[in-house]
Design a protein around this motif. Structure first.
Motif, mmCIF file in Angstrom:
data_model
loop_
_atom_site.group_PDB
_atom_site.id
_atom_site.type_symbol
_atom_site.label_atom_id
_atom_site.label_comp_id
_atom_site.label_asym_id
_atom_site.label_seq_id
_atom_site.Cartn_x
_atom_site.Cartn_y
_atom_site.Cartn_z
ATOM 1 N N MET A 1 0.885 -1.573 0.310
ATOM 2 C CA MET A 1 0.288 -0.023 -0.077
ATOM 3 C C MET A 1 0.300 1.843 0.258
ATOM 4 N N VAL A 2 1.725 1.360 0.702
ATOM 5 C CA VAL A 2 2.465 2.721 0.445
ATOM 6 C C VAL A 2 4.023 1.923 1.130
ATOM 7 N N GLY A 3 4.932 1.222 1.035
ATOM 8 C CA GLY A 3 5.557 1.090 0.828
ATOM 9 C C GLY A 3 6.736 0.497 1.460
ATOM 10 N N GLU A 4 7.756 0.327 2.195
ATOM 11 C CA GLU A 4 8.641 -0.423 3.144
ATOM 12 C C GLU A 4 9.379 0.770 3.888
ATOM 13 N N LYS A 5 9.607 1.584 3.361
ATOM 14 C CA LYS A 5 9.768 3.340 4.129
ATOM 15 C C LYS A 5 8.404 4.170 5.019
ATOM 16 N N ALA A 6 7.966 3.535 4.229
ATOM 17 C CA ALA A 6 6.393 4.379 5.003
ATOM 18 C C ALA A 6 5.989 3.460 5.812
ATOM 19 N N ALA A 7 5.869 2.408 5.757
ATOM 20 C CA ALA A 7 5.665 0.897 6.489
ATOM 21 C C ALA A 7 5.882 1.406 7.558
ATOM 22 N N GLU A 8 7.948 1.442 7.846
ATOM 23 C CA GLU A 8 8.106 1.179 8.822
ATOM 24 C C GLU A 8 7.732 2.202 9.274
ATOM 25 N N SER A 9 8.157 3.458 8.652
ATOM 26 C CA SER A 9 7.423 4.951 9.684
ATOM 27 C C SER A 9 6.052 4.675 10.021
ATOM 28 N N ALA A 10 5.364 3.890 9.236
ATOM 29 C CA ALA A 10 3.789 4.112 10.742
ATOM 30 C C ALA A 10 4.121 3.211 11.812
ATOM 31 N N PHE A 11 4.888 1.819 12.272
ATOM 32 C CA PHE A 11 4.957 0.910 12.535
ATOM 33 C C PHE A 11 5.085 1.649 13.903
ATOM 34 N N ASP B 1 -1.439 -9.851 11.656
ATOM 35 C CA ASP B 1 -2.502 -10.159 10.435
ATOM 36 C C ASP B 1 -1.008 -9.891 8.765
ATOM 37 N N ALA B 2 -1.063 -8.638 8.609
ATOM 38 C CA ALA B 2 -0.395 -8.194 7.821
ATOM 39 C C ALA B 2 0.825 -8.862 7.914
ATOM 40 N N ALA B 3 1.546 -9.243 8.967
ATOM 41 C CA ALA B 3 2.797 -9.485 8.897
ATOM 42 C C ALA B 3 2.577 -10.985 8.310
ATOM 43 N N ASN B 4 1.770 -11.591 9.000
ATOM 44 C CA ASN B 4 1.100 -12.885 8.356
ATOM 45 C C ASN B 4 0.857 -13.070 6.660
ATOM 46 N N LYS B 5 1.044 -12.333 6.421
ATOM 47 C CA LYS B 5 0.411 -12.019 4.909
ATOM 48 C C LYS B 5 1.407 -11.639 4.244
ATOM 49 N N GLY B 6 3.189 -10.919 4.899
ATOM 50 C CA GLY B 6 3.930 -10.684 4.188
ATOM 51 C C GLY B 6 3.658 -9.442 3.873
ATOM 52 N N ALA C 1 4.067 -6.855 6.495
ATOM 53 C CA ALA C 1 4.485 -6.449 6.937
ATOM 54 C C ALA C 1 5.732 -7.007 7.683
ATOM 55 N N LYS C 2 6.610 -6.610 8.234
ATOM 56 C CA LYS C 2 8.108 -7.487 8.428
ATOM 57 C C LYS C 2 7.507 -8.165 10.253
ATOM 58 N N TRP C 3 7.973 -9.212 10.197
ATOM 59 C CA TRP C 3 7.321 -9.960 11.301
ATOM 60 C C TRP C 3 8.547 -9.496 12.759
ATOM 61 N N ARG C 4 9.436 -8.552 12.270
ATOM 62 C CA ARG C 4 10.179 -8.839 13.806
ATOM 63 C C ARG C 4 10.129 -7.031 14.362
ATOM 64 N N TYR C 5 9.050 -6.692 13.270
ATOM 65 C CA TYR C 5 7.985 -5.106 13.535
ATOM 66 C C TYR C 5 6.832 -5.795 14.820
ATOM 67 N N ALA C 6 6.656 -6.904 14.636
ATOM 68 C CA ALA C 6 5.203 -7.048 14.435
ATOM 69 C C ALA C 6 5.920 -8.085 16.044
ATOM 70 N N ALA C 7 7.076 -8.323 16.010
ATOM 71 C CA ALA C 7 7.862 -8.936 17.493
ATOM 72 C C ALA C 7 7.938 -7.531 18.253
ATOM 73 N N MET C 8 8.427 -6.738 17.516
ATOM 74 C CA MET C 8 8.745 -5.496 19.043
ATOM 75 C C MET C 8 7.365 -4.892 19.029
ATOM 76 N N MET C 9 6.352 -4.781 18.348
ATOM 77 C CA MET C 9 5.470 -4.304 19.009
ATOM 78 C C MET C 9 4.460 -5.672 20.344
ATOM 79 N N ILE C 10 4.702 -6.453 19.938
ATOM 80 C CA ILE C 10 3.953 -7.532 21.013
ATOM 81 C C ILE C 10 4.971 -7.515 22.059
ATOM 82 N N ASP C 11 6.012 -7.549 22.238
ATOM 83 C CA ASP C 11 6.867 -7.375 23.284
ATOM 84 C C ASP C 11 6.597 -5.792 24.179
#
Length: 171
Positions: A27-37, A57-62, A64-74
């Protein structure tokens, strides 16, 4: 930067998410997705809790980066349950020095980790480096559970698995 500017950023990202869902890579590209995260990673707990399932959900679908999901989970778990799953959260405690009036900070330490024996397996499964190597970046010496005299096992909760917080080996 003022807290007001930060709130404006959180509000901006929240509006995008309400309209279009999580800001995915396609939707927004890797850099913007990282910024939103990064903005939501440092938002309040309510906002984190709201967007966390969308990020997972986004990480499971490829998308979003799973490491970002892991960081937010933690981040979310360390703030709500004082534990983490992927070993991404470190802390330092501040205490006001009565003489100087400045804050003296303690050494960095990591928040307690659930199922620490399998931490590196979880980290590797989502493309993260070993926890020992990660600790070095925070100038923290890591001792494996078998080397810790006061080690207490913390189990992975079934509720975390149901919420999708644990990727891979527990599903």
């Amino acid at each position: 930067e003022t807290p007001d500017m930060w709130e404006k950023r959180v509000h901006f990202v929240n509006n995008i998410i309400k309209t279009d869902g999580w800001t995915t890579i396609s939707m927004v590209g890797e850099k913007a997705a990282e910024s939103a995260f990064l903005i939501m990673q440092h938002a309040n707990l309510y906002d984190q809790k709201t967007v966390l399932p969308l990020l997972i959900d986004a990480a499971n679908k490829g998308e979003a980066k799973w490491r970002y999901a892991a960081m937010m989970i933690d981040r979310y778990l360390s703030m709500t349950e004082e534990v983490q799953i992927y070993g991404t959260q470190f802390q330092s405690k501040g205490k006001k020095n009565k003489t100087t009036g400045k804050i003296d900070w303690s050494e960095m330490s990591y928040c307690p980790i659930a199922d620490e024996e399998n931490l590196d397996t979880r980290r590797k499964s989502i493309g993260m480096k070993s926890f020992e190597e990660y600790c070095r970046g925070f100038k923290v010496e890591y001792k494996k559970p078998s080397e810790q005299s006061d080690y207490k096992y913390i189990p992975i909760k079934s509720s975390w698995i149901k919420k999708g917080y644990v990727f891979g080996i527990y599903k």
